[in-house]
Motif scaffolding. Structure first.
Motif, mmCIF file in Angstrom:
data_model
loop_
_atom_site.group_PDB
_atom_site.id
_atom_site.type_symbol
_atom_site.label_atom_id
_atom_site.label_comp_id
_atom_site.label_asym_id
_atom_site.label_seq_id
_atom_site.Cartn_x
_atom_site.Cartn_y
_atom_site.Cartn_z
ATOM 1 N N GLY A 213 0.853 -1.281 0.009
ATOM 2 C CA GLY A 213 -0.051 -0.044 -0.271
ATOM 3 C C GLY A 213 0.703 1.232 -0.159
ATOM 4 O O GLY A 213 0.290 2.387 0.331
ATOM 5 N N LYS A 214 2.147 1.148 -0.402
ATOM 6 C CA LYS A 214 2.991 2.546 -0.474
ATOM 7 C C LYS A 214 2.371 3.703 -1.189
ATOM 8 O O LYS A 214 2.183 4.727 -0.978
ATOM 9 C CB LYS A 214 4.412 1.878 -1.087
ATOM 10 C CG LYS A 214 5.429 1.760 -0.385
ATOM 11 C CD LYS A 214 6.518 1.349 -1.346
ATOM 12 C CE LYS A 214 6.286 0.352 -2.590
ATOM 13 N NZ LYS A 214 5.600 -0.735 -2.141
ATOM 14 N N THR A 215 1.864 3.043 -2.633
ATOM 15 C CA THR A 215 1.221 4.015 -3.267
ATOM 16 C C THR A 215 0.019 4.777 -2.799
ATOM 17 O O THR A 215 -0.351 5.969 -2.967
ATOM 18 C CB THR A 215 1.214 3.688 -5.079
ATOM 19 O OG1 THR A 215 2.404 3.093 -5.418
ATOM 20 C CG2 THR A 215 0.796 4.765 -5.873
ATOM 21 N N THR A 216 -0.773 3.911 -2.141
ATOM 22 C CA THR A 216 -1.799 4.208 -1.797
ATOM 23 C C THR A 216 -1.852 5.281 -0.636
ATOM 24 O O THR A 216 -2.398 6.488 -0.454
ATOM 25 C CB THR A 216 -2.907 3.034 -1.074
ATOM 26 O OG1 THR A 216 -3.025 2.135 -2.273
ATOM 27 C CG2 THR A 216 -4.081 3.189 -0.401
ATOM 28 N N ALA B 239 8.309 7.540 -8.206
ATOM 29 C CA ALA B 239 9.526 7.098 -8.603
ATOM 30 C C ALA B 239 9.646 5.764 -8.720
ATOM 31 O O ALA B 239 10.580 5.053 -9.070
ATOM 32 C CB ALA B 239 10.563 7.273 -7.318
ATOM 33 N N ASP B 240 8.365 5.110 -8.887
ATOM 34 C CA ASP B 240 8.356 3.627 -9.502
ATOM 35 C C ASP B 240 8.131 3.806 -10.900
ATOM 36 O O ASP B 240 7.216 3.560 -11.493
ATOM 37 C CB ASP B 240 7.060 3.032 -8.717
ATOM 38 C CG ASP B 240 7.041 1.534 -9.185
ATOM 39 O OD1 ASP B 240 7.689 1.020 -9.892
ATOM 40 O OD2 ASP B 240 6.473 0.762 -8.286
ATOM 41 N N VAL B 241 9.380 3.742 -11.439
ATOM 42 C CA VAL B 241 9.310 3.904 -13.107
ATOM 43 C C VAL B 241 8.885 2.598 -13.750
ATOM 44 O O VAL B 241 8.633 2.868 -14.917
ATOM 45 C CB VAL B 241 10.515 4.626 -13.492
ATOM 46 C CG1 VAL B 241 11.056 6.121 -13.022
ATOM 47 C CG2 VAL B 241 11.650 3.719 -13.500
ATOM 48 N N ILE C 174 7.688 11.399 -2.206
ATOM 49 C CA ILE C 174 8.179 10.386 -3.369
ATOM 50 C C ILE C 174 7.702 9.062 -3.068
ATOM 51 O O ILE C 174 8.152 8.355 -2.182
ATOM 52 C CB ILE C 174 9.636 10.572 -3.159
ATOM 53 C CG1 ILE C 174 10.188 11.717 -3.583
ATOM 54 C CG2 ILE C 174 10.400 9.607 -4.289
ATOM 55 C CD1 ILE C 174 11.743 12.282 -3.597
ATOM 56 N N ASP C 175 7.042 8.459 -4.032
ATOM 57 C CA ASP C 175 6.628 7.194 -4.127
ATOM 58 C C ASP C 175 7.563 6.297 -4.527
ATOM 59 O O ASP C 175 7.897 6.287 -5.857
ATOM 60 C CB ASP C 175 5.254 6.843 -4.642
ATOM 61 C CG ASP C 175 4.778 5.413 -4.768
ATOM 62 O OD1 ASP C 175 4.905 4.913 -3.741
ATOM 63 O OD2 ASP C 175 3.943 5.153 -5.721
ATOM 64 N N LEU C 176 8.366 5.412 -3.697
ATOM 65 C CA LEU C 176 9.116 4.547 -4.324
ATOM 66 C C LEU C 176 8.874 3.136 -4.562
ATOM 67 O O LEU C 176 7.666 2.524 -4.272
ATOM 68 C CB LEU C 176 10.309 4.221 -3.148
ATOM 69 C CG LEU C 176 11.011 5.244 -2.209
ATOM 70 C CD1 LEU C 176 11.623 4.990 -1.070
ATOM 71 C CD2 LEU C 176 12.038 5.869 -3.419
ATOM 72 N N PRO D 234 4.483 2.473 -12.666
ATOM 73 C CA PRO D 234 3.923 3.849 -12.005
ATOM 74 C C PRO D 234 2.276 3.810 -11.952
ATOM 75 O O PRO D 234 1.671 3.545 -12.981
ATOM 76 C CB PRO D 234 4.234 4.819 -13.095
ATOM 77 C CG PRO D 234 4.336 3.969 -14.337
ATOM 78 C CD PRO D 234 4.998 2.642 -14.169
ATOM 79 N N ASN D 235 1.957 3.737 -10.871
ATOM 80 C CA ASN D 235 0.637 3.405 -10.261
ATOM 81 C C ASN D 235 -0.208 4.894 -9.980
ATOM 82 O O ASN D 235 -1.320 4.810 -9.779
ATOM 83 C CB ASN D 235 0.264 2.611 -9.037
ATOM 84 C CG ASN D 235 0.746 1.122 -9.555
ATOM 85 O OD1 ASN D 235 1.253 0.469 -8.872
ATOM 86 N ND2 ASN D 235 0.107 0.734 -10.836
ATOM 87 N N VAL D 236 0.732 6.025 -9.753
ATOM 88 C CA VAL D 236 0.128 7.290 -9.317
ATOM 89 C C VAL D 236 -1.004 7.804 -10.451
ATOM 90 O O VAL D 236 -1.867 8.553 -10.001
ATOM 91 C CB VAL D 236 1.270 8.270 -9.059
ATOM 92 C CG1 VAL D 236 0.673 9.644 -8.859
ATOM 93 C CG2 VAL D 236 2.128 7.773 -7.900
HETATM 94 MG MG LIG Z 1 3.386 1.137 -5.425
#
Ligand SMILES: [Mg+2]
Ligand SMILES: Nc1ncnc2c1ncn2[C@@H]1O[C@H](COP(=O)(O)OP(=O)(O)OP(=O)(O)O)[C@@H](O)[C@H]1O
Length: 277
Positions: A31-34, A55-57, A130-132, A60-62
């Protein structure tokens, strides 16, 4: 975008950006991106100038979770971030529009993050979240070493495997001397629909105990709830709801605790730019 920025400049502050905060985890899918999206929305809704860098290239879920997929415009040498719900956004997902996974090596990744940090016109921001990407490998290490971070938040679920990996994430941040603002336990409990009783699916208190054992602050527990997932899938994060809503409140509280911690730690932008006199 222009050429890569030399290594020695990578820890320099980003003009106009007060605080960079990384959201990481050991394990994927916790749930990082959440958390990153909802914290960013919480901060923006309480009047802070906020950005969110995906930053999850690789995955990318943002764009999905923020409900926006447009192509950012260039302004001279720089890219103008998109904006949604009052949050300025940059994601690889805005730049590549097909579903093919990106296969990039470490040095290229390094370049991308530097570009995202320094060639995007973030403007004046209080917080850049920053979403890793998941994990504690070289990719994550290189990412956190190339950004002048004020601190990091580690996300875990209450399961033993996730807690184990959260410990690795804490160690990773410590290894490169990034201040850990705290641990967040996501998917902590269910609220029974009828009785409103709390059900601790994975047992209770695991995150808090892990945090104590590692001498890391505990920023709170977030419920496992279909509405949180639906919010992500439809691009309408639950944190957008008003403060009476229990889901929104859970995220707002974590955001507030995170800011309190940032104040307590002094919020320096990384160790390498401390000027002693
Ligand atoms: Mg994520
Ligand atoms: N508290 C929650 N309640 C219900 N669903 C959740 C919750 N948190 C996250 N989810 C859902 O779980 C899935 C994984 O979440 P998310 O993508 O945020 O994890 P992640 O750690 O960023 O994953 P990755 O490691 O792949 O980047 C998503 O479908 C999301 O909507």
């Amino acid at each position: 975008m222009g050429p890569n920025i030399p290594e020695e400049q990578s820890k320099l502050p980003i003009p106009g950006v007060q605080h960079l905060i990384a959201i990481g985890s050991g394990k994927g899918g916790v749930g990082k991106t959440t958390v990153a999206v909802n914290l960013a929305v919480s901060l923006a809704s309480s009047g802070h100038r906020t950005g969110l860098l995906d930053a999850d290239v690789y995955g990318p879920n943002v764009p999905l979770m923020m409900g926006i997929r447009e192509t950012p415009q260039a302004s001279g040498e720089r890219i103008v971030p998109l904006e949604q719900y009052g949050v300025r956004l940059m994601s690889m997902g805005f730049l590549s529009h097909d579903d093919r996974p990106l296969i990039w090596r470490g040095p290229m990744l390094h370049g991308v993050i530097q570009q995202f940090l320094r060639r995007v016109h973030w403007g004046e921001l209080d917080y850049l979240i920053i979403d890793l990407p998941p994990g504690t490998g070289d990719v994550q290490l290189s990412l956190i070493q190339t950004a002048p971070l004020s601190g990091a938040v580690v996300v875990t679920t209450p399961s033993d495997v996730s807690l184990e990996d959260a410990r690795k994430a804490v160690q990773m941040f410590r290894q490169v001397r990034v201040e850990i603002l705290g641990l967040v336990e996501n998917m902590s409990y269910l609220i029974a629909p009828q009785s409103k009783e709390r059900i601790d699916v994975f047992g209770s208190g695991g995150g808090r105990r892990t945090a104590e054992r590692m001498d890391v602050h505990f920023l709170g527990e977030l419920p496992l709830d279909p509405e949180v997932r639906v919010g992500g899938d439809t691009g309408i994060p639950v944190a957008l709801r008003n403060g009476q809503d229990p889901h929104a409140r859970a995220f707002h509280e974590v955001a507030e605790k995170m800011l309190t911690r940032l104040q307590e730690t002094g919020g320096a932008q990384g160790p390498s730019i401390t000027i002693e006199d």
